[in-house]
Each structure stands twice: as structure tokens, then as C-alpha cells.
Scaffold this motif. Structure first.
Motif, short mmCIF file in Angstrom:
data_model
loop_
_atom_site.label_atom_id
_atom_site.label_comp_id
_atom_site.label_asym_id
_atom_site.label_seq_id
_atom_site.Cartn_x
_atom_site.Cartn_y
_atom_site.Cartn_z
N GLY A 95 1.15 -1.27 0.51
CA GLY A 95 -0.21 0.20 0.11
C GLY A 95 0.60 1.36 0.19
O GLY A 95 2.00 1.33 -0.36
N LYS A 137 -0.63 7.34 3.79
CA LYS A 137 -0.98 8.24 3.55
C LYS A 137 -1.15 9.48 5.27
O LYS A 137 -1.49 10.67 4.23
CB LYS A 137 -2.86 7.54 3.39
N LEU A 157 -1.11 5.45 8.56
CA LEU A 157 -2.15 4.71 7.69
C LEU A 157 -1.70 4.61 6.35
O LEU A 157 -1.35 4.98 5.21
CB LEU A 157 -3.10 6.37 7.62
N GLU A 210 -2.63 2.67 3.26
CA GLU A 210 -3.99 2.58 1.97
C GLU A 210 -3.92 1.41 1.21
O GLU A 210 -2.16 1.50 0.14
CB GLU A 210 -3.92 4.29 1.27
N MET A 217 -7.90 -1.06 -4.03
CA MET A 217 -9.03 -1.34 -3.77
C MET A 217 -9.05 -2.18 -4.60
O MET A 217 -8.85 -1.80 -6.01
CB MET A 217 -10.14 -0.15 -4.29
N TYR A 255 -14.10 3.80 4.49
CA TYR A 255 -12.50 2.76 4.21
C TYR A 255 -12.11 1.61 4.84
O TYR A 255 -10.78 1.75 5.19
CB TYR A 255 -11.82 3.77 4.71
N THR A 296 -10.16 -0.09 2.73
CA THR A 296 -8.57 -0.49 2.48
C THR A 296 -7.30 0.62 2.43
O THR A 296 -6.22 0.22 2.10
CB THR A 296 -8.76 -0.52 1.28
N MET A 297 -7.89 0.53 3.92
CA MET A 297 -7.01 1.78 4.93
C MET A 297 -6.69 0.93 6.14
O MET A 297 -7.67 0.60 6.57
CB MET A 297 -7.50 2.99 5.00
N TRP A 314 -3.82 1.81 9.96
CA TRP A 314 -2.74 2.19 10.92
C TRP A 314 -2.11 0.93 11.27
O TRP A 314 -2.21 -0.11 11.44
CB TRP A 314 -3.34 2.66 12.44
#
Length: 89
Positions: free
Chosen positions: A24, A27, A39, A41, A44, A55, A57-58, A60
Motif C-alpha cells: 500500500g 497516507k 495509515l 491505503e 481497491m 475505508y 482499504t486503510m 493503521w
């Protein structure tokens, strides 16, 4: 520990990274409980039949669970996205 005493973070916004479970882009980041969290992302996939909720697809993740793709073969493929980013965080 104050923000000025926090260790230097190793990752930047916009950087492509990998972790157990996928790849990913960073972000955002925060200093939490003595370490950096990011974070991330994930790209998708196709939209499911029931639609998207938000969200999903996000996530931490702590810094120790993330690897930079800067020196891997995958980075060569993803390099076009990062080519215009500054080299320093």
C-alpha cells in the motif's frame, strides 16, 4: 516523551510499502505510545456485489510491521508513482 524527543520516522507520505497481508501507500502518520504508526491505503479491488461500506482499504500499522519497497523488485514496478516525490521525508 515529547514530539521533539520522538525518534525519527523512517517512512514518508506517498511512499509505497509492504506488510504482511499486502502492499500500500503511506497516507498519514502519527507518534503514538512511543513509536510511529502509519495509515496505509491498499489498492481497491473490484467492488463487491453488496457495495462499499467505507475505508476498508486503510489500516493503521506500527513502523516495525512495515517494509519499504525502495530496494526491492516491486519498487521498480511502482517507481513511476514515486518518481516525483522528494527524496527526503
Amino acid at each position: 516523551m515529547s514530539a521533539s524527543d520522538s525518534p525519527v520516522r523512517k517512512l514518508c507520505k506517498g511512499q509505497i510499502v509492504s506488510f504482511i497481508g499486502g502492499e500500500g501507500m503511506i497516507k498519514n502518520y502519527r507518534f503514538e505510545s512511543g513509536s510511529w504508526e502509519y495509515l496505509v491505503e491498499m489498492p481497491m479491488g473490484p467492488e463487491p456485489e453488496m457495495g462499499r461500506v467505507g475505508y476498508e482499504t486503510m489500516i493503521w500499522l506500527p513502523e516495525v510491521d512495515i517494509s519499504s519497497l525502495r530496494n526491492s523488485f516491486s519498487q521498480k514496478l511502482l517507481n513511476l508513482e514515486q518518481k516525483n516525490l522528494p527524496k527526503a521525508c
